[in-house]
Design a protein around this motif. Structure first.
Motif, PDB file in Angstrom:
ATOM      1  N   UNK A  58      18.607  18.981  77.804  1.00  0.00           N
ATOM      2  CA  UNK A  58      17.998  19.369  76.539  1.00  0.00           C
ATOM      3  C   UNK A  58      16.489  19.533  76.695  1.00  0.00           C
ATOM      4  N   UNK A  59      15.940  20.375  75.892  1.00  0.00           N
ATOM      5  CA  UNK A  59      14.484  20.530  75.871  1.00  0.00           C
ATOM      6  C   UNK A  59      13.901  19.447  74.974  1.00  0.00           C
ATOM      7  N   UNK A  60      12.702  18.993  75.297  1.00  0.00           N
ATOM      8  CA  UNK A  60      12.087  17.938  74.515  1.00  0.00           C
ATOM      9  C   UNK A  60      10.569  18.027  74.603  1.00  0.00           C
ATOM     10  N   UNK A  61       9.894  17.407  73.624  1.00  0.00           N
ATOM     11  CA  UNK A  61       8.437  17.339  73.610  1.00  0.00           C
ATOM     12  C   UNK A  61       8.004  16.205  74.528  1.00  0.00           C
ATOM     13  N   UNK A  62       6.915  16.442  75.265  1.00  0.00           N
ATOM     14  CA  UNK A  62       6.371  15.428  76.174  1.00  0.00           C
ATOM     15  C   UNK A  62       5.019  14.963  75.634  1.00  0.00           C
ATOM     16  N   UNK A  63       4.868  13.643  75.575  1.00  0.00           N
ATOM     17  CA  UNK A  63       3.640  13.037  75.069  1.00  0.00           C
ATOM     18  C   UNK A  63       3.043  12.113  76.108  1.00  0.00           C
ATOM     19  N   UNK A  64       1.705  11.983  76.087  1.00  0.00           N
ATOM     20  CA  UNK A  64       1.034  10.884  76.772  1.00  0.00           C
ATOM     21  C   UNK A  64       0.444  10.013  75.671  1.00  0.00           C
ATOM     22  N   UNK A  65       0.544   8.694  75.856  1.00  0.00           N
ATOM     23  CA  UNK A  65       0.043   7.768  74.840  1.00  0.00           C
ATOM     24  C   UNK A  65      -0.750   6.659  75.502  1.00  0.00           C
ATOM     25  N   UNK A  66      -1.768   6.192  74.804  1.00  0.00           N
ATOM     26  CA  UNK A  66      -2.565   5.078  75.282  1.00  0.00           C
ATOM     27  C   UNK A  66      -1.898   3.751  74.987  1.00  0.00           C
ATOM     28  N   UNK A  67      -2.494   2.666  75.456  1.00  0.00           N
ATOM     29  CA  UNK A  67      -1.918   1.335  75.251  1.00  0.00           C
ATOM     30  C   UNK A  67      -1.691   1.028  73.769  1.00  0.00           C
ATOM     31  N   UNK A  68      -0.472   0.625  73.424  1.00  0.00           N
ATOM     32  CA  UNK A  68      -0.146   0.252  72.044  1.00  0.00           C
ATOM     33  C   UNK A  68      -0.032   1.402  71.061  1.00  0.00           C
ATOM     34  N   UNK A  69      -0.052   2.654  71.547  1.00  0.00           N
ATOM     35  CA  UNK A  69      -0.052   3.803  70.634  1.00  0.00           C
ATOM     36  C   UNK A  69       1.266   4.572  70.604  1.00  0.00           C
ATOM     37  N   UNK A  70       2.313   4.030  71.213  1.00  0.00           N
ATOM     38  CA  UNK A  70       3.632   4.675  71.176  1.00  0.00           C
ATOM     39  C   UNK A  70       4.357   4.236  69.903  1.00  0.00           C
ATOM     40  N   UNK A  71       3.788   4.621  68.765  1.00  0.00           N
ATOM     41  CA  UNK A  71       4.298   4.200  67.460  1.00  0.00           C
ATOM     42  C   UNK A  71       4.626   5.438  66.636  1.00  0.00           C
ATOM     43  N   UNK A  72       5.900   5.560  66.264  1.00  0.00           N
ATOM     44  CA  UNK A  72       6.289   6.666  65.386  1.00  0.00           C
ATOM     45  C   UNK A  72       6.151   6.205  63.936  1.00  0.00           C
ATOM     46  N   UNK A  73       5.966   7.171  63.056  1.00  0.00           N
ATOM     47  CA  UNK A  73       5.725   6.878  61.639  1.00  0.00           C
ATOM     48  C   UNK A  73       6.668   7.730  60.804  1.00  0.00           C
ATOM     49  N   UNK A  74       7.438   7.085  59.941  1.00  0.00           N
ATOM     50  CA  UNK A  74       8.368   7.798  59.055  1.00  0.00           C
ATOM     51  C   UNK A  74       7.915   7.594  57.614  1.00  0.00           C
ATOM     52  N   UNK A  75       7.901   8.670  56.846  1.00  0.00           N
ATOM     53  CA  UNK A  75       7.507   8.626  55.442  1.00  0.00           C
ATOM     54  C   UNK A  75       8.645   9.180  54.603  1.00  0.00           C
ATOM     55  N   UNK A  76       9.001   8.469  53.527  1.00  0.00           N
ATOM     56  CA  UNK A  76      10.061   8.975  52.659  1.00  0.00           C
ATOM     57  C   UNK A  76       9.441   9.739  51.485  1.00  0.00           C
ATOM     58  N   UNK A  77      10.291  10.292  50.616  1.00  0.00           N
ATOM     59  CA  UNK A  77       9.802  11.108  49.504  1.00  0.00           C
ATOM     60  C   UNK A  77       9.066  10.290  48.450  1.00  0.00           C
TER      61      UNK A  77
END
Length: 102
Positions: free
Chosen positions: A69-88
């Motif tokens: 599968x194709x996917x997005x590639x990220x580089x992240x600094x220390x402690x910054x691999x945090x995803x954020x979800x927002x509801x309506x």
């Protein structure tokens, strides 16, 4: 949620694959982001830990294997691999992607 790849040991290189997932019991999730980059429900992303701070979108395709599968590639600094979800209702939840420190 971590995703395993056959024939690869990405964790030793500080890289891991994750499937993006978020839910809310009362309302639907409006958006999911990593470092301000929008992600789709069920999307697979690769995160590579770096010593330098910040979240960077490096690439949005898989150049190595056409069968996977194709996917997005990220580089992240220390402690910054945090995803954020927002509801309506504008409630925000976060999820930490576990990475080995580099």
């Amino acid at each position: 949620m971590p995703v395993a790849r056959r024939g690869h040991d990405d964790d030793d290189e500080g890289k891991r694959l994750f499937r993006v997932s978020a839910s809310d019991t009362l309302s639907q999730v409006a958006s999911i982001t990593l470092g301000g980059v929008s992600l789709a429900q069920g999307e697979i992303i690769q995160i590579h830990s770096m010593k330098r701070s910040g979240v960077r979108l490096v690439s949005d395709t898989d150049d190595d294997d056409r069968d996977e599968h194709r996917y997005k590639r990220f580089t992240v600094g220390p402690g910054e691999a945090v995803s954020r979800a927002t509801d309506f209702a504008d409630n925000v939840g976060t999820g930490v992607c576990p990475l080995r420190a580099r």
